[in-house]
Structure formats: C-alpha cells, structure tokens
Design a protein around this motif. Structure first.
Motif, short mmCIF file in Angstrom:
data_model
loop_
_atom_site.label_atom_id
_atom_site.label_comp_id
_atom_site.label_asym_id
_atom_site.label_seq_id
_atom_site.Cartn_x
_atom_site.Cartn_y
_atom_site.Cartn_z
N VAL A 149 7.96 -22.42 -54.91
CA VAL A 149 7.68 -20.99 -54.68
C VAL A 149 6.23 -20.65 -55.07
CG1 VAL A 149 8.46 -20.13 -56.94
CG2 VAL A 149 8.67 -18.67 -54.93
N GLU A 150 5.66 -21.45 -55.97
CA GLU A 150 4.27 -21.21 -56.37
C GLU A 150 3.28 -21.52 -55.25
OE1 GLU A 150 3.49 -23.39 -59.92
OE2 GLU A 150 4.63 -21.96 -61.13
N LYS A 151 3.77 -22.17 -54.20
CA LYS A 151 2.88 -22.52 -53.10
C LYS A 151 3.46 -22.09 -51.74
CE LYS A 151 0.33 -26.02 -55.35
NZ LYS A 151 1.03 -27.12 -56.00
N ALA A 152 4.74 -21.77 -51.70
CA ALA A 152 5.41 -21.57 -50.41
C ALA A 152 4.81 -20.41 -49.63
CB ALA A 152 6.89 -21.31 -50.65
N TRP A 153 4.79 -20.57 -48.34
CA TRP A 153 4.40 -19.47 -47.47
C TRP A 153 5.48 -19.32 -46.41
CZ3 TRP A 153 2.85 -24.36 -47.25
CH2 TRP A 153 2.71 -25.00 -46.01
N CYS A 154 5.46 -18.20 -45.69
CA CYS A 154 6.53 -17.98 -44.71
C CYS A 154 5.96 -17.35 -43.47
CB CYS A 154 7.63 -17.10 -45.34
SG CYS A 154 7.06 -15.47 -45.80
N ALA A 155 6.80 -17.23 -42.44
CA ALA A 155 6.37 -16.56 -41.22
C ALA A 155 6.17 -15.08 -41.54
CB ALA A 155 7.45 -16.74 -40.15
N PRO A 200 -10.67 -5.56 -47.16
CA PRO A 200 -10.40 -6.55 -48.20
C PRO A 200 -11.69 -7.18 -48.71
CG PRO A 200 -9.19 -7.06 -46.16
CD PRO A 200 -10.14 -5.96 -45.85
N TYR A 201 -11.73 -7.47 -50.00
CA TYR A 201 -12.78 -8.35 -50.52
C TYR A 201 -12.31 -9.79 -50.27
CZ TYR A 201 -16.08 -10.69 -53.53
OH TYR A 201 -17.06 -11.54 -53.99
N ILE A 202 -11.02 -10.01 -50.53
CA ILE A 202 -10.40 -11.29 -50.19
C ILE A 202 -9.11 -10.98 -49.45
CG2 ILE A 202 -9.23 -13.33 -51.14
CD1 ILE A 202 -11.04 -13.08 -53.58
N ASN A 203 -8.90 -11.67 -48.34
CA ASN A 203 -7.66 -11.50 -47.60
C ASN A 203 -6.89 -12.82 -47.71
OD1 ASN A 203 -6.75 -10.90 -44.11
ND2 ASN A 203 -5.72 -10.29 -45.96
N ALA A 204 -5.73 -12.77 -48.32
CA ALA A 204 -5.03 -14.03 -48.62
C ALA A 204 -3.52 -13.82 -48.65
CB ALA A 204 -5.49 -14.56 -49.97
N ASP A 205 -2.82 -14.93 -48.67
CA ASP A 205 -1.36 -14.88 -48.78
C ASP A 205 -1.00 -14.99 -50.26
OD1 ASP A 205 1.36 -15.27 -48.64
OD2 ASP A 205 1.18 -17.39 -48.10
N GLU A 227 14.48 -16.16 -50.65
CA GLU A 227 15.62 -16.48 -49.80
C GLU A 227 15.69 -15.42 -48.71
OE1 GLU A 227 18.93 -18.73 -51.38
OE2 GLU A 227 19.84 -16.76 -51.61
N GLY A 228 15.89 -15.83 -47.48
CA GLY A 228 15.97 -14.83 -46.40
C GLY A 228 14.68 -14.73 -45.61
N ASP A 229 13.56 -15.11 -46.21
CA ASP A 229 12.32 -15.14 -45.44
C ASP A 229 12.42 -16.29 -44.44
OD1 ASP A 229 11.13 -12.98 -46.65
OD2 ASP A 229 10.18 -14.17 -48.24
N LYS A 230 11.52 -16.27 -43.45
CA LYS A 230 11.64 -17.25 -42.37
C LYS A 230 10.64 -18.40 -42.50
CE LYS A 230 14.57 -14.82 -39.64
NZ LYS A 230 15.19 -13.98 -40.69
N CYS A 231 11.11 -19.58 -42.10
CA CYS A 231 10.27 -20.77 -42.14
C CYS A 231 9.06 -20.61 -41.21
CB CYS A 231 11.11 -21.98 -41.72
SG CYS A 231 10.14 -23.49 -41.62
#
Ligand code: ATP
Ligand code: MG
Length: 611
Positions: A236-242, A417-422, A428-432
C-alpha cells in the motif's frame, strides 16, 4: 543426540507478552530466550534450525545468485556513513557509539556503505565487474517498537547481498539471479510467498520487489489484483490504482464552471461529514487540504511559496531542508498515503502539521485550510489534477479563513500544483491500473527485499571505474536482503497446532525423534538399534532417554515439532509406533524396518520441498 546430553528447555506456558503463535512457541519450545527488549538469544535447539535456514540461503545465493560470501565487521567506522550522508538521515534507529579514541562508530543496521567502500578501494576496470557479495550477519536497528519476538527485534540476522555492476543490463541480470534464488529459498522452506513489485514490471529501470507472506499480524498492507493472469500486487505504500471520476451526489460528472469562487459562511462545519450535511453534496465534490510538516526533503524548492523561510543544508550527498511544509490537496473521499507523499518529496518523513503550524501555513485552522490561500507549495493529488487536466470541477474547498468555505473552485484556474503526483491511499474496492479488476487487500509480512539502488552510493561515495570505452564511469548497485529470524518465525507461524510446532523437514532441528516409553531392557535395545541405523544414514535423530513419564516426553517432542516420532513401547514390540508430527494417528511398523521407513520418510519430505 540424546536428550540427556542436550539442552531441552521447554515451558508449559508462554510469558504473557508473547501474543502471536511463533513468539509463544519459540519461547515455549526453548528456541529463543529474551535478554532485553528486542534482544533474543538462540538456545542450542533454535540454533540448529537457524543454521539450516542460513545454509539454504547460502546454497541458493552461492549457486543460483552466483554470489560469494564475505564477512564485514558488525561495528563499522562512522566515517563511511558520513560519506554516504546516512550518518544524518538514518535517524534514531541507527545505534552509534564512540570508541576509546573518541571516534564515531556504528553498529551496522545494513551494509551498503561497508560493501561500497570495500569494493571501491580495489576497483579500476570494468573487467572486475560485476562484484556480487553477500553476508549473513548480525544487524542492529533501534526499532521504536520491537515486537512479536524476533519478527521485529532490535538485534537480528540479515542475509544481505550487494552487487556492483558496470551498467543497467548487468544490474538487471544480477537482480534476476537473486529473484530466482529467492523463489527457490522460499520453496525449500515451504513458504508461500507473494512477490510484491514496486512498479508494474514492464517499466524496468529502477525496480524493487518485496517478498511477503500473508499474515494477520503483518505490518504491511498488500493491495492485490484478483486476476491471476494480471498478477498485480503492491505494498500500500507504493500501490497505485486506475483513476475514478469525481461525481456529484446524483452520480453525475460535474462540468467546468465559469462562476467565480464564492465565500460561504460555514459556522460549525469542521469535518468532511459536516460539509456533506451543510452542502448536501458528495465528498467527491470537496477538495481536502492538509498541511504537512516535511522532514529532510532533498527536493529543491527554491522559489516555491514559503520556501524562503526554510533552511537548506549543504550536504555532499545532496542538499536538503531539515524542515519544510507543503499543502496537500486531494479529493475528500480519499486519504493521503504518507509513505507515497514522503517518497514524492524525497523526504525521510512527513507528519500532519500541528495547530500552530497549520495557522502559520494556511492562515486558518484545520478544517478551513484552502488551496488558494496556502502559504506553502501545493502538492496536488491525481484525483484533483492529472496530466495537466483538472479532474474535479465546480468543487468546494476550505477558504483559508476561519468559519468559511469556498464554492465554484476550478483547479488550474484558481490554483496550480507545485507538484502533481499520486499520493492517495489505495484501498480494497479500487480498480487495478493494469486490468481494471477490483482490488482486495491482505496483511503481509516482509521477509525479503531486492532493490536496484542505482548510483545512490557510488555517486555519494565517489566510486569510479574505467568503462569499456576507456572513460571513467560510476557503477550501479543492487541490494538484496532476507530477514533470517523473521523468516524462521514465519515458518513457525504457518506450521503449528495446539500442541506446538510442526517443522518442515528442511529446517527441523532434528529430523526424527525416538521415544522409548522407558529407556531400559528390550525398549532400550530396540531404541538404540534404530538410533544407530538412522545416525549411520546421516539422519539427525534425537533419542529421548530421559527418565520422564511418556506423556511428558511426547508433549516435549510435539512442542519442539520434530517431524517424525518413533515410539518404542514394550506393549507393541516387536512393532514400534511410527508417527509423523502432522498425522493424526500413529502407524505400527516392525521395529526391524522402522529405520528404513524413517529414512524414506525424511527423503520424501525433503523431496517435496525441492526447488
Ligand atoms: P520493515 O519494513 O519490516 O522494517 P525494512 O524495509 O526496514 O523492513 P530492509 O531494510 O529491507 O527491511 O531489511 C531486509 C529484511 O530484514 C526485511 O525484509 C526483514 O525481513 C528483515 N528485517 C528488517 N528489520 C527487522 C527487524 N527489526 N527484525 C527482524 N527482521 C528485520
Ligand atoms: Mg525497518
């Protein structure tokens, strides 16, 4: 080995502080004993398993990872940590000491510096690369909260490998060899491992992979795609989602507004729930603004809003701000992931700002922090702006004035934004992001980690070599770690029942135990004969020759978890009882053939774990 000559030290009850199965069982079975907080001694029984585990790692790293063992000291000069810059940035988990000459010393928490220095001093040409060395050695980290016994200790054993490579392709090769070795190691230990990648694997370049076991007491949260063909799994410390759309209460995508931002008095509206009620709108229409305190950021924020107030410290490993602040904007139904935020800011840590700091950098208390009025750089999550496009429209946000919110907020029109990031926390429930299936989560425990370090250490510690083209170049590095104790504990965590441990054959302290009901007469003779046959065949046997009640001996052998028990009782002679630890019932076999059968059992069990 006979129990009378061995140190069996079992406990009926585990100390109250042991709450998980492996911790309780390691203490009860006499594998470890506590010496201090996070400090555990291995008793002779435990050491037998520990050495076997180390040996498996050694074999796979020698043969599969094509590495060579070396042994740096555990205490190393502080100077090498000053060179890399980590003397300052490692924080309180690094144990520092002074020797009698008042020189700074470090009790190694890890060994990138030691490896780099040792290889650097003899390196001149590309022909010497790659260098691939590992150690299995003591580490010390002054963990704030050591817990679960050796799962998170202060002193622990790490198997750590390091490679120095001439270029990315070579690093890739080393990385893949270790990856293969890891799969083989965990297979031999009978552990089902979840490899968790920090990137999709398709990107190449700098990569890292964590080897996790699923565990309800795991410290990590894993985000997993149910689609096996896809195989996406991330910490979760690195995960991203659609991305998912911002929609209003009716489920419609809001459109861009031309209306100017409007101040709305919102007395007693402090939380997102208060806002939902007051505005009768979905939190997907609100922009949440949070002021964060940022520790040791090495981003260059020269010229950014508020940055002139911060001290920038010169450092050979890269200049940094010991303390800075940012305002994070994120859609209000989402949470900020602090690990992702810290990584984005190249910081060692981020913490939500305290009330006075919020007032200083937002001009308003928490709850009214606004995107337009913040006095520090804006870090805008992809839920608000992505790829130069606003993801939210006609939104509602804090105004920067106590008791007021603003409506008709248009990202990019009203703030940039100064920085635009994820920086969102994937749930759970977010999409791959790869296949669109819905994620589920599991708790996991990290047993090992492989990591492409790139030029981080070779740059800061000035390592160069003459490349093939005759020009000086900086090598690139990889590091590969396995927590030996934590892995041992995880094996117990997965293999136990109410009676005790059920060791997999590969790491069992003894492979077979022989329990004569009484160690005298015919029973002694039969037990000794089987013992001799097994010992001759190279099987590791423990013969329980103690003058104890059979119940006590059985309980101890079951607690210790020896995979096979042969019981010799005069009632059954000329047969003996043959009982695998994991089987419910014992089987009667002729004493004469018991040794052969046991040898076959050990072979079969080991074969099941063959990589
Ligand atoms: P964690 O997130 O659990 O603190 P880490 O990321 O700090 O781990 P690394 O620096 O990658 O760990 O170390 C390699 C391995 O050493 C880890 O995968 C883990 O198995 C083990 N390890 C790390 N810290 C401890 C500890 N305090 N006690 C036991 N094992 C540890
Ligand atoms: Mg750690």
């Amino acid at each position: 080995m006979k129990t009378s000559k061995f140190y069996i030290s079992t406990l009926r009850e585990a100390p109250a502080e042991a709450v998980i199965a492996s911790h309780k069982l390691m203490l009860r079975a006499g594998i470890t004993r506590k010496l201090g907080n996070g400090l555990y001694t291995y008793l002779p029984l435990g050491l037998r398993s520990l050495y076997k585990l180390e040996q498996i790692i050694r074999e796979e790293w020698n043969n599969t990872a094509e590495a060579l063992e070396f042994k740096p000291t555990v205490i190393v000069p502080g100077d090498i940590w000053k060179e890399s810059g980590r003397w300052e940035t490692m924080g309180a988990q690094m144990l520092k000491a002074k020797n009698r000459g008042e020189q700074d010393m470090v009790v190694s928490p890890t060994a990138e510096e030691a490896f780099t220095v040792i290889v650097r001093d003899g390196l001149s040409s590309y022909k010497q690369l790659p260098v691939n060395l590992y150690q299995i050695n003591t580490k010390y980290r002054d963990e704030i909260r050591p817990r679960y016994g050796v799962m998170r200790g202060r002193e622990f054993i790490m198997a750590d490998g390091y490679t120095m490579n001439a270029d990315d392709e070579s690093l890739d090769e080393s990385y893949k060899l270790y990856e293969k070795a890891y799969f083989r190691i965990f297979k031999r230990l009978g552990l089902k491992i979840i490899p968790v990648r920090a990137d999709s694997g398709a990107m190449g370049g700098s990569g890292s992979e964590e080897f996790m076991v699923e565990s309800p007491i795991g410290d990590d949260t894993l985000i997993i795609c149910p689609n096996e063909k896809c195989g996406f799994a991330a910490n979760v410390e690195k995960a991203w989602c659609a991305s998912d759309d911002s929609v209003n209460k009716k489920g419609e995508k809001p459109s861009k507004t031309d209306l100017p931002v409007e101040m709305v008095a919102t007395p007693n509206v402090f939380s997102i729930e208060d806002m939902e009620k007051f505005f009768d709108e979905s939190p997907k229409m609100f922009i949440k603004a949070l002021i964060y305190r940022v520790i040791n950021s090495s981003l260059d924020m020269t010229g950014a809003n508020g940055a002139d107030k911060w001290k920038r410290v010169k450092d050979p490993a890269g200049d940094y701000y010991p303390l800075s602040y940012v305002c994070v904007l994120i859609r209000a139904d989402l949470d900020v992931n602090e690990a992702k935020l810290a990584a984005t800011l190249k910081a060692s840590e981020v913490v939500l700002a305290e009330a006075e700091e919020v007032l200083e950098y937002a001009g308003a208390p928490h709850g009214f922090v606004g995107p337009i009025t913040a006095k520090c750089p804006l870090v805008v999550d992809y839920s608000v702006v992505k790829d130069g496009e606003a993801q939210m429209h006609n939104a509602i946000a804090g105004s920067g004035k106590d008791g007021y919110h603003i409506t008709h907020v248009e990202p990019l029109r009203d703030f940039v934004p100064y920085i635009n990031a994820d920086v969102r926390t994937v749930k759970e429930g977010d999409k791959c992001p790869l296949c669109g299936k819905t994620f589920y989560t599991r708790k996991g425990n990290e047993l090992g980690h492989i990591f492409k370090l790139g030029h981080k250490y070779t740059k800061s510690m000035h390592v160069t070599f003459l490349a093939k083209d005759g020009k000086p170049a900086e090598p690139t590095m990889g590091c590969y770690g396995i927590g030996v104790d934590r892995t041992l504990a995880s094996i117990i965590e997965k293999n136990n029942d109410e009676k005790g441990i059920i060791w997999p054959m590969s790491v069992a302290p003894f492979q077979v135990c022989i329990v004569p009901i009484k160690y005298n007469g015919a029973m002694k003779e039969v037990a000794d004969t089987i013992y001799e046959k097994l010992t001759k065949a190279g099987i590791e046997v423990l013969l329980d020759d103690r003058d104890e009640r059979p119940g006590v001996k059985f309980a101890d052998m079951e607690l210790i978890g020896i995979p096979l028990r042969i019981t010799v009782g005069d009632k059954n002679l000329p047969n003996v009882e043959f009982k695998p630890r994991s089987a419910a019932e014992a089987e009667l076999v002729p004493a004469e053939s018991a040794a052969e059968k046991a040898i076959q059992f050990v072979k079969d069990e080991l074969a099941k774990l063959q990589a």
